[in-house]
Each structure stands twice: as C-alpha cells, then as structure tokens.
Design a protein around this motif. Structure first.
Motif, PDB file in Angstrom:
ATOM      1  N   CYS A 216       0.808  -0.907  -0.002  1.00  0.00           N
ATOM      2  CA  CYS A 216       0.161  -0.182   0.031  1.00  0.00           C
ATOM      3  C   CYS A 216       1.000   1.088   0.652  1.00  0.00           C
ATOM      4  N   ASN A 217       0.258   2.064  -0.408  1.00  0.00           N
ATOM      5  CA  ASN A 217       0.788   3.498  -0.071  1.00  0.00           C
ATOM      6  C   ASN A 217       0.033   4.378   1.196  1.00  0.00           C
ATOM      7  N   GLU A 218       1.090   5.485   1.087  1.00  0.00           N
ATOM      8  CA  GLU A 218       0.431   6.217   2.855  1.00  0.00           C
ATOM      9  C   GLU A 218      -0.368   6.694   2.722  1.00  0.00           C
ATOM     10  N   HIS A 219      -1.400   6.575   1.418  1.00  0.00           N
ATOM     11  CA  HIS A 219      -2.775   7.345   1.132  1.00  0.00           C
ATOM     12  C   HIS A 219      -3.417   5.865   1.362  1.00  0.00           C
ATOM     13  N   GLU A 220      -3.098   5.192   0.776  1.00  0.00           N
ATOM     14  CA  GLU A 220      -4.377   4.160   0.290  1.00  0.00           C
ATOM     15  C   GLU A 220      -4.365   3.476   1.756  1.00  0.00           C
ATOM     16  N   ILE A 221      -3.753   2.712   3.219  1.00  0.00           N
ATOM     17  CA  ILE A 221      -3.770   2.789   4.323  1.00  0.00           C
ATOM     18  C   ILE A 221      -4.932   3.694   5.093  1.00  0.00           C
ATOM     19  N   GLN A 222      -4.690   4.691   5.255  1.00  0.00           N
ATOM     20  CA  GLN A 222      -5.150   5.460   5.835  1.00  0.00           C
ATOM     21  C   GLN A 222      -6.607   5.594   5.140  1.00  0.00           C
ATOM     22  N   ALA A 223      -7.035   5.389   4.020  1.00  0.00           N
ATOM     23  CA  ALA A 223      -8.375   5.064   3.523  1.00  0.00           C
ATOM     24  C   ALA A 223      -8.622   3.939   4.419  1.00  0.00           C
ATOM     25  N   LEU A 224      -8.072   3.062   3.797  1.00  0.00           N
ATOM     26  CA  LEU A 224      -8.512   1.611   4.546  1.00  0.00           C
ATOM     27  C   LEU A 224      -8.915   1.856   6.115  1.00  0.00           C
ATOM     28  N   GLN A 226      -9.285   4.361   7.394  1.00  0.00           N
ATOM     29  CA  GLN A 226      -9.944   5.470   8.155  1.00  0.00           C
ATOM     30  C   GLN A 226      -9.201   6.270   9.845  1.00  0.00           C
ATOM     31  N   THR A 227      -7.706   6.630   9.634  1.00  0.00           N
ATOM     32  CA  THR A 227      -7.034   7.709  10.350  1.00  0.00           C
ATOM     33  C   THR A 227      -6.357   8.494  10.074  1.00  0.00           C
ATOM     34  N   ASP A 228      -6.441   9.464  11.058  1.00  0.00           N
ATOM     35  CA  ASP A 228      -5.707  10.512  10.363  1.00  0.00           C
ATOM     36  C   ASP A 228      -4.610  10.715  10.364  1.00  0.00           C
ATOM     37  N   THR A 229      -3.764   9.822  10.691  1.00  0.00           N
ATOM     38  CA  THR A 229      -2.011   9.758  10.447  1.00  0.00           C
ATOM     39  C   THR A 229      -1.795   8.616   9.733  1.00  0.00           C
ATOM     40  N   LEU A 230      -0.422   8.419   9.672  1.00  0.00           N
ATOM     41  CA  LEU A 230       0.112   7.228   8.890  1.00  0.00           C
ATOM     42  C   LEU A 230       0.425   6.105   9.718  1.00  0.00           C
ATOM     43  N   GLU A 231       1.106   6.298  11.340  1.00  0.00           N
ATOM     44  CA  GLU A 231       1.586   5.866  12.117  1.00  0.00           C
ATOM     45  C   GLU A 231       0.282   4.569  12.726  1.00  0.00           C
ATOM     46  N   ALA A 233      -2.786   4.283  11.336  1.00  0.00           N
ATOM     47  CA  ALA A 233      -2.800   3.210  10.215  1.00  0.00           C
ATOM     48  C   ALA A 233      -2.498   1.780  10.639  1.00  0.00           C
ATOM     49  N   MET A 234      -0.503   2.450  10.057  1.00  0.00           N
ATOM     50  CA  MET A 234      -0.116   1.287   9.910  1.00  0.00           C
ATOM     51  C   MET A 234       0.304   0.070  11.432  1.00  0.00           C
ATOM     52  N   ASP A 235      -0.064   1.002  12.533  1.00  0.00           N
ATOM     53  CA  ASP A 235       0.032  -0.025  13.771  1.00  0.00           C
ATOM     54  C   ASP A 235      -0.984  -0.834  13.939  1.00  0.00           C
ATOM     55  N   ILE A 236      -2.628  -0.567  13.601  1.00  0.00           N
ATOM     56  CA  ILE A 236      -3.651  -1.174  13.034  1.00  0.00           C
ATOM     57  C   ILE A 236      -3.231  -2.617  12.201  1.00  0.00           C
ATOM     58  N   ALA A 237      -2.388  -2.520  10.876  1.00  0.00           N
ATOM     59  CA  ALA A 237      -2.015  -3.193   9.971  1.00  0.00           C
ATOM     60  C   ALA A 237      -1.804  -4.350  10.343  1.00  0.00           C
ATOM     61  N   ALA A 238      -0.517  -3.255  11.021  1.00  0.00           N
ATOM     62  CA  ALA A 238       0.277  -4.642  12.042  1.00  0.00           C
ATOM     63  C   ALA A 238       0.239  -5.721  12.643  1.00  0.00           C
ATOM     64  N   GLY A 239      -1.481  -5.316  13.291  1.00  0.00           N
ATOM     65  CA  GLY A 239      -2.228  -6.315  14.065  1.00  0.00           C
ATOM     66  C   GLY A 239      -2.857  -7.417  13.755  1.00  0.00           C
ATOM     67  N   GLU A 240      -2.997  -7.105  12.189  1.00  0.00           N
ATOM     68  CA  GLU A 240      -3.831  -7.971  10.762  1.00  0.00           C
ATOM     69  C   GLU A 240      -3.149  -8.423  10.414  1.00  0.00           C
ATOM     70  N   VAL A 241      -1.844  -7.879  10.073  1.00  0.00           N
ATOM     71  CA  VAL A 241      -1.153  -8.540   8.646  1.00  0.00           C
ATOM     72  C   VAL A 241       0.769  -9.172   8.549  1.00  0.00           C
ATOM     73  N   GLU A 242       1.167 -10.059   8.437  1.00  0.00           N
ATOM     74  CA  GLU A 242       2.195 -10.764   8.850  1.00  0.00           C
ATOM     75  C   GLU A 242       2.871  -9.929   8.507  1.00  0.00           C
ATOM     76  N   THR A 243       3.080  -8.915   7.028  1.00  0.00           N
ATOM     77  CA  THR A 243       3.792  -8.528   7.059  1.00  0.00           C
ATOM     78  C   THR A 243       3.069  -7.264   5.928  1.00  0.00           C
ATOM     79  N   VAL A 244       3.785  -5.686   6.113  1.00  0.00           N
ATOM     80  CA  VAL A 244       3.220  -5.274   5.822  1.00  0.00           C
ATOM     81  C   VAL A 244       4.608  -3.543   4.695  1.00  0.00           C
ATOM     82  N   ALA A 245       4.340  -3.805   3.751  1.00  0.00           N
ATOM     83  CA  ALA A 245       5.022  -2.853   2.582  1.00  0.00           C
ATOM     84  C   ALA A 245       4.149  -1.801   2.477  1.00  0.00           C
ATOM     85  N   CYS A 246       4.720  -0.802   2.983  1.00  0.00           N
ATOM     86  CA  CYS A 246       3.639   0.927   3.068  1.00  0.00           C
ATOM     87  C   CYS A 246       4.840   1.838   2.171  1.00  0.00           C
ATOM     88  N   THR A 247       3.733   1.950   1.015  1.00  0.00           N
ATOM     89  CA  THR A 247       5.471   3.343   0.844  1.00  0.00           C
ATOM     90  C   THR A 247       5.138   4.386   0.888  1.00  0.00           C
TER      91      THR A 247
END
Length: 331
Positions: A216-224, A226-231, A233-247
């Motif tokens: 994902c990129n920073e805009h896509e993960i925040q859209a998924l 619905q957070t105000d910050t990239l950080e 969104a990444m915190d949530i994703a890290a708890g749901e997916v084994e590996t996240v690569a966010c540009t």
C-alpha cells in the motif's frame, strides 16, 4: 518440492496510453488530479481524441509488477481477461515476451466489451491522473482462472484495482483458495485510495482474513483504516497482517513485521512520470522476498526499482534492474 512459479499475478489486462498535459487540461476535462477514475467507452473516446501525442505500452498495475519480477529472473505467471482484438494480442505478446506465462482464455472478437486501456495524463511535476476503461478485464471470473497454476506457486499477487465487480471478487477468493490449499501465500496491493473507499468493508475483510503480505501507500492504508495519521494506520495493519510494505513517496517505505518497523530510504532520482512506482516497488520487494533476502534488503530493492520506474514515461522498466541492484550493492 520447488514449485514451478514463485509468483502468479491476478489483475487487470490494460494497455496504457500516456501523454503529458498541463493542470489546466485536467481542469477543463473535469479530471481529479493524481487518482484513478473509471470511465466508460464514450468518455474513453473523448479523452483519447483530446489528449494529444501519446505513448502506448502494455500496462495494468499487477501486470507491471509481474513483468518487473520476470525481468529480474523470477518464475512468474499472470491471469487477466482480454478480448481477441488488437490490444488484447499486444498485451498477451508483451507479457509473454517478458518471460511470464499467460494462458487466460480470451473473450471472443465479437464480445461487446473491448480489451481495457488506461489513459494516463502526466502533469509537469510527474504526477499521473489515470482514466481507466476496464472493458472486458472486469469480467474475469473464477472460471477463467488456471487452478493448477495457482496450486503450483509460492505466492499469488492480487491487484486491488481488480475488485470493482462481483465476478472479480469471486475470482479473488477462488484464487486465494487454490493457492492457500496448496501451501502458497497471498499478497495484495490496495492500488488506489478511491478503490479502497468504494469497497472498504470487503477489502478489510480480505486483508484481515487471507492476506500474508499487504502492499500500500500512505494514502491507501489511511483510507482502509480511516485514520488521521499514517502511524495509526500502520499500527492497526501490523496487528492484522504478517507483513506490511507501505510506500511514502520521497520518504521511502516502511516495512512492518512481527512488531518491528523498518524504514527503507527512497532512492534519489528525477521524477518524470510517477506511473508504476508502486508496481515496481512491489516487484523489487517480492524479488527480494522470493530469493531469501531480509526484509530491509527487500524494501531497499523496492525503492531502487520504484526510482527506475518514475525516471521515464511508462511503468515497465527501461533499465536492467539486475544491473541497478548490482550498482546499489543488492546482488
């Protein structure tokens, strides 16, 4: 036992039509800058007639990623729907010429929908605004998939753009089942924030339930999320997916895995056309992953490949990526 394929992609088969324009042209044509908009046949004909001198190259986000991996020597396959027409034959020829197996059944030449194409308008700073006529590509169904190919791959790579029709969504689940039941893993790219907005709940369920590697990129993960910050969104994703690569554009990329966050720096380059940056990032990253590199090296490979993509018009690499990796001590 070694599988025949390292990565098999499932995505849209599109031919990219690229042209430079000024911001005023976007405004005159009612085009939202920097995003992908779906258009119909009439709109595609109108834009094509007004966009001026253009370059036509085989594209499609997932196909670009698979072509990049193949250029690096990866064992790849790709599944997408084309019509038996000129653009469909061009697409099939181009991806097979890269060394990728492409065996998806074509729609007949008298089918009412044509092979898809993406009209890409590039403004002076390199930002791209995409106007996509999906054509027959959005009719890819579970019946079109080669289940034997999916059972014989380490990874299936799913293109988020190919999520706009019920038939496509069923194809995703079928591809996931065929891959995972044979011990393979699932990578998904979110593709575009507007795409995420259209199908947020379905995307979230897919990510949470099936995905092993999320691009994902920073805009896509925040859209998924619905957070105000990239950080956040990444915190949530890290708890749901084994590996996240966010540009994150000039900030490079963040790799999340097992409670660890890595930061791969962007590779300096002159931005000519941002088309395909995320596609080639995923290609570099997955090449590293399937050749046993650590995640930091994978992220750096992704950034180097992305920099190559944005240094010229079009999303397919024009420089030997193996040589680029060698120059950056990534061999």
């Amino acid at each position: 036992m070694t599988k025949k394929y390292q990565i098999v992609g499932v995505g849209n088969a599109l031919v990219d039509v690229l042209a430079h324009c000024e911001d005023s042209f976007l405004a005159d044509m009612g085009i939202d800058k920097g995003v992908m908009q779906l258009i119909d046949t009439t709109r595609a004909a109108e834009l094509y007639s007004k966009m001026g001198s253009a370059q036509e190259v085989s594209g499609g986000s997932g196909a670009n990623t698979i072509a990049g991996i193949a250029a690096l020597g990866g064992r790849t396959g790709f599944m997408a729907k084309v019509r038996d027409d000129q653009l469909g034959r061009i697409f099939a020829h181009d991806i097979q010429a890269q060394g990728t197996d492409f065996v998806t059944r074509q729609a007949p030449s008298d089918h009412p929908n044509e092979t898809g194409r993406c009209l890409i308008l590039v403004t002076p700073e390199g930002e791209r605004s995409m106007n996509t006529y999906l054509g027959v590509s959005c009719e890819l169904s579970a019946d079109d998939l080669d289940k034997n190919m999916l059972a014989d791959t380490d990874w299936v790579y799913l293109e988020g753009y190919l999520f706009d029709s019920p038939a496509n969504q069923e194809a995703f689940i079928s591809a996931i089942d065929a891959t995972k039941s044979a011990g393979g893993k699932v990578a998904l790219t979110l593709s575009d924030p507007f795409c995420v907005d259209r199908h947020r709940d379905a995307f979230h369920a897919l990510v949470r339930t099936y995905v092993d590697l999320l691009f994902c990129n920073e805009h896509e993960i925040q859209a998924l999320y619905q957070t105000d910050t990239l950080e956040a969104a990444m915190d949530i994703a890290a708890g749901e997916v084994e590996t996240v690569a966010c540009t994150a554009s000039e900030k490079g990329a963040y790799i999340l895995n097992g409670g660890t966050k890595l930061h791969a720096l962007a590779t300096a380059t002159t931005v000519v056309d941002a088309t395909g940056a995320g596609d080639l990032f995923a290609a570099g990253f997955m090449h590293g992953l399937t050749t046993g590199r650590d995640l930091m090296t994978c992220g750096t490979m992704g950034c180097v490949a992305a920099a190559e993509a944005i240094s010229h018009m079009g999303a397919r690499p024009e420089t030997d990526l193996k040589e680029l990796f060698g120059q950056n001590n990534l061999t």
